[in-house]
Design an enzyme around this catalytic site. Structure first.
Site, PDB file in Angstrom:
ATOM      1  N   CYS A 338      22.902  -4.155  23.054  1.00 15.79           N
ATOM      2  CA  CYS A 338      23.451  -3.568  21.828  1.00 15.79           C
ATOM      3  C   CYS A 338      23.323  -4.496  20.633  1.00 15.79           C
ATOM      4  O   CYS A 338      23.639  -4.113  19.514  1.00 15.79           O
ATOM      5  CB  CYS A 338      24.942  -3.294  22.006  1.00 15.79           C
ATOM      6  SG  CYS A 338      25.257  -2.053  23.226  1.00 15.79           S
ATOM      7  N   ASP A 339      22.926  -5.732  20.884  1.00 16.44           N
ATOM      8  CA  ASP A 339      22.939  -6.728  19.813  1.00 16.44           C
ATOM      9  C   ASP A 339      21.832  -6.467  18.800  1.00 16.44           C
ATOM     10  O   ASP A 339      20.684  -6.224  19.182  1.00 16.44           O
ATOM     11  CB  ASP A 339      22.749  -8.112  20.456  1.00 16.44           C
ATOM     12  CG  ASP A 339      23.143  -9.220  19.516  1.00 16.44           C
ATOM     13  OD1 ASP A 339      22.542  -9.301  18.428  1.00 16.44           O
ATOM     14  OD2 ASP A 339      24.048  -9.993  19.866  1.00 16.44           O
TER      15      ASP A 339
END
Ligand SMILES: Cc1ncc(COP(=O)(O)O)c(C=O)c1O
Length: 386
Positions: A338-339
């Site tokens: 998700c980064d």
């Protein structure tokens, strides 16, 4: 008008076809392994080691374990007589567990944890790089009478992965450290440098060897007769950009050695990591999603900068290939987590893949599996050796 996208895609396709032709065993497995996987060719690694030996005559090779520490990779290299450069207890254990003699192991990280020095010394490994008085004090206390070689700073320009700002000292300080280590009961044996990883600038070796020769003479005048010149790593491999060829680097360096070291050092060492394993591995990933965001086409894959492709953050550009046909489009490749930092590459040209398709990252043998974490719960690539 030149179609840069088409050119890039054609190049990646050609590199993929050449790689699979030269590594038939790898070609057999990449279409069926579970992803993400790093597939390494052991015969290719051995060939590459022998090629390096051939192009660096009279030079001892200590493979830098940090580049790829898979046990089978280490075993293959040990079987053809390679030495090893290690930085940690774990790396050293892996090498010694293969039955490698401690005389074939060196440690060139200039700042080492005390526990490592203690363990290495207890195993008979006693050749350490230093670049500070503090390190000399530490080694003299924990592993007295060890052999030390001083790391000098050299230019890293034109290296995709520069290292010189973190380590290395000027020649005056280096001379002082050599003298100080003698006073402390250590044996000052040599000089080391690192021109930066993925070095595509021969001039870095030129300056490094010239500086080493200068220090060598200055040490001699002070009564310190050095024996070892360690030339570190830096040998580049082919990514999407062209790289210097091993034969040219070897030829250039032997010319420099003849000119600046007419009296040949007792031992000349190199410690390549990337140059040995970099182009002997391919990372296989799978497309897990696609999206159009503004003007950009995004492709999401089941690996990422936290799962093996960290070097893309520093500018390494792997050739990327998928086996689709059709119109070439420009893509941004996003990693699995998700980064928002997890973006593997921009300006990648490929025909449109479908979810589930395999995506290949070529020349991924070095600094991939070793860098991988399981951030966000996603797996590290499994390393498969063939
Ligand atoms: C001390 C030392 N030796 C050797 C290497 C291997 O360098 P390369 O992968 O460029 O061959 C490195 C890489 O960081 C290093 O720090």
């Amino acid at each position: 008008m030149i179609d840069h996208g088409r050119l890039q895609y054609n190049l990646s396709k050609r590199l993929f076809e050449e790689f699979t032709k030269d590594h038939p065993k790898v070609a057999e497995v990449i279409c069926k392994v579970n992803t993400p996987a790093l597939v390494m060719d052991l015969e290719g690694i051995k060939r590459r080691y022998l090629q390096i030996r051939y192009h660096f005559p009279g030079v001892n090779v200590y493979y830098a374990v940090k580049a790829n520490d898979d046990v089978e990779v280490l075993k293959a290299l040990a079987s053809v007589g390679s030495g090893f450069e290690v930085a940690s207890i774990e790396e050293l254990r892996k090498v010694l567990d293969l039955g490698v003699s401690s005389e074939k192991v060196i440690s060139s990280n200039p700042v080492k944890p005390e526990e490592f020095i203690d363990f290495a010394s207890s195993q008979g490994v006693n050749r350490f790089a230093v670049d500070s008085h503090t390190e000399v004090d530490k080694i003299a206390r924990i592993a007295p009478r060890s052999r030390v070689y001083v790391r000098i700073s050299v230019p890293n320009e034109g290296s995709d992965w520069p290292l010189s700002r973190k380590f290395g000292v000027d020649l005056d300080t280096a001379l002082d450290i050599l003298e100080y280590s003698k006073e402390k009961g250590l044996v000052p044996v040599g000089i080391t440098f690192h021109v930066g990883s993925q070095c595509n600038n021969l001039r870095n070796w030129f300056i490094a060897i010239k500086r080493s020769a200068d220090l060598w003479e200055r040490a001699k005048k002070k009564g310190i007769r050095l024996q070892v010149l360690n030339m570190g790593g830096g040998i580049p491999v082919r990514y999407i950009q062209e790289a210097l060829r091993i034969e040219d680097v070897g030829y250039y360096i032997s010319g420099l050695m003849k000119k600046y070291f007419p009296e040949v050092p007792y031992e000349i060492q190199i410690e390549p990591g990337r140059g040995v394993v970099g182009d002997q591995g391919i990372l296989v990933a799978r497309v897990i999603g696609k999206a159009r965001r503004g003007e950009e086409n995004w492709l999401y894959v089941d690996t990422g900068v936290f799962n093996g492709l960290a070097e893309t953050l520093g500018g390494i550009r792997y050739p990327v290939y998928c086996e689709r046909e059709g119109k070439i489009k420009e893509w941004v490749i996003g990693g699995v987590s998700c980064d928002s930092m997890d973006v593997i590459a921009r300006n990648v040209y490929l025909p449109e893949p479908q979810v589930g398709d395999r995506i290949y990252f070529l020349s991924a043998g070095a600094y991939t599996s070793v860098y991988a974490s399981n951030f966000n719960g996603f797996p590290r690539p499994q390393v498969i050796v063939v």
